[in-house]
Every structure is written in C-alpha cells, then in structure tokens.
Design a protein around this motif. Sequence first.
Motif, PDB file in Angstrom:
ATOM      1  N   ASN A   1      -9.036   1.729   6.420  1.00  0.00           N
ATOM      2  CA  ASN A   1      -9.232   2.848   5.551  1.00  0.00           C
ATOM      3  C   ASN A   1      -7.881   3.526   5.351  1.00  0.00           C
ATOM      4  O   ASN A   1      -7.503   4.224   6.212  1.00  0.00           O
ATOM      5  CB  ASN A   1     -10.421   3.841   5.834  1.00  0.00           C
ATOM      6  CG  ASN A   1     -10.440   4.972   4.551  1.00  0.00           C
ATOM      7  OD1 ASN A   1      -9.656   5.008   3.586  1.00  0.00           O
ATOM      8  ND2 ASN A   1     -11.380   5.643   4.568  1.00  0.00           N
TER       9      ASN A   1
ATOM     10  N   ASP B   1      -8.195   1.659  -1.576  1.00  0.00           N
ATOM     11  CA  ASP B   1      -8.644   2.467  -0.478  1.00  0.00           C
ATOM     12  C   ASP B   1      -8.123   1.659   0.837  1.00  0.00           C
ATOM     13  O   ASP B   1      -8.031   2.426   1.888  1.00  0.00           O
ATOM     14  CB  ASP B   1     -10.034   2.898  -0.349  1.00  0.00           C
ATOM     15  CG  ASP B   1     -10.129   3.602  -1.498  1.00  0.00           C
ATOM     16  OD1 ASP B   1      -9.437   4.438  -2.150  1.00  0.00           O
ATOM     17  OD2 ASP B   1     -11.446   3.550  -2.053  1.00  0.00           O
TER      18      ASP B   1
ATOM     19  N   CYS C   1     -15.932   2.038  -1.222  1.00  0.00           N
ATOM     20  CA  CYS C   1     -14.380   1.724  -0.898  1.00  0.00           C
ATOM     21  C   CYS C   1     -13.973   0.709  -1.660  1.00  0.00           C
ATOM     22  O   CYS C   1     -14.735  -0.181  -2.113  1.00  0.00           O
ATOM     23  CB  CYS C   1     -14.402   1.150   0.469  1.00  0.00           C
ATOM     24  SG  CYS C   1     -14.618   2.296   1.771  1.00  0.00           S
TER      25      CYS C   1
ATOM     26  N   SER D   1      -6.852   5.499   2.707  1.00  0.00           N
ATOM     27  CA  SER D   1      -6.810   6.232   1.546  1.00  0.00           C
ATOM     28  C   SER D   1      -6.819   7.897   1.849  1.00  0.00           C
ATOM     29  O   SER D   1      -6.543   8.906   0.946  1.00  0.00           O
ATOM     30  CB  SER D   1      -8.588   6.084   0.746  1.00  0.00           C
ATOM     31  OG  SER D   1      -9.280   6.628   1.738  1.00  0.00           O
TER      32      SER D   1
END
Length: 236
Positions: free
Chosen positions: A127, A105, A101, A129
């Motif tokens: 997260n 992200d 990560c 992303s």
Amino acid sequence: MRTFRNRTTVLTAATTAVLALTLTACGDNGTGTKSDGPAAASKPAASTAQTGKDTKDAGTTGDAGDTGTAQAAGTKTSGGATTAAAKGTGGSSSSSSASVCTTKDLKISAATQDGPPFTHLVLTAKNTSGHSCRMEGFPEVRFLENARGIAPAVARSKPAAPVVLTAGAPAYALVKLSDGGMDEDVEAVKDFSVTLQGNGGMAVVKAPGSEGIAVDPAKWATGYWTYELRAGADDF
C-alpha cells in the motif's frame, strides 16, 4: 492608741484571709488566668466521650463512603463498557469502512518461491497510497491471453477476516505455476496481468528472471490476499 492599732491589724489579717479564700474558690491564680483545678481536670474526660461519638458517626459516614465506592465502580464498569464498544466499533470501521484498494493505491510485484524448479510465485501488493484500504478476495491472474482464463482460487487459503492494509503495509498471495515436472506442457511467460476484485483495476506485472517463468494452464492456481503466507492454508 495601742488597742486601736491592734484591732486594725487583726481586721486587716482577717480581710486578707477572706480574700485569699475567695480567689481560690474562683480558680484565679492571681495572674488573671484560671488555674488547672479539679474542674479543669475533668474536661479531658468529656472530650474523650465526644471523640468516641465522633468515631461512631464516622462509621455511619462510612456507609455513605461505601455508596461512593459503588458509584465509582459503576463509573468504572461504564467506562469499561464504553471502551469495549469503542473497540468493537474500531474493528468494524477498520474492515468495512476502508475503501477498496485499487491499482493506484498499490505497488504489485512478483518473486519466485523456492526452486528450482520454480513452481510458485509470491505476489506482493504494498500500500503506497498514504491511507488504509481493503484488499478484496484474491488476485485474478491471467498468464496468457484472455481466452485461457484466470488461475482459479484455492478456497482453503481464504482468510477469516478481510485484509485491511494501513499505509505502507503489504499483502501477499501465493500463485502456483506448475508441478515442476519434466513432461509438463508449459508455456513461457515474461509478464502477466493482475486484476483486483471489487473494481480495483488491472496491473501488468513483470515476471521474475530474465527468461521469465514457465506455466502450466492445467496446474496453475492462486491463493487469496493475506497478511502473511501461512503453512497449511497456502500450501497447494
């Protein structure tokens, strides 16, 4: 003339009787279809004997059926092994093949835990992303200038397995600011940096509260990234 007619009558009767006996012996009922005579009655017995033979043969065929069952069981076992292997591969793939990560992200934020006094922060890294990524180690938190160093990590907070975040999932890390005592030598911080290990990059995080937070360089510490905060491991 009378004598001739009588003889003809006798011969005709005799011939009829002989014909009747002949038809009976042949099993014909006069309609061209064989009647159910004694010979026909004995036929079901022969069929019963044949049925018994067929049943015995079916029992022998059952051995072949058992072989078929064994093959099916083998297929099932093979399928189970395949499933187990696939599961193992999936677990390995989810932890080791996921990319690290980065700050691109994640959305990293901070909130105070409990208090007052506010002695701990909870870092949340969500997260954003759209794909899975792996959180490495612990966040390298710098509250003040670089010369003051990073908050040291607490070893017991390290999770047993790598933290892999699916799209939209969060990870957490607990950060200790101070002991909350009146006589502590604390400094005010309104924002601080979080560097992700594994070349994940650095992000500047705003401290919660309008006045910021008070930190003691002699007491600060940080936990590892985890899926959730755990009593015991994250109590420091």
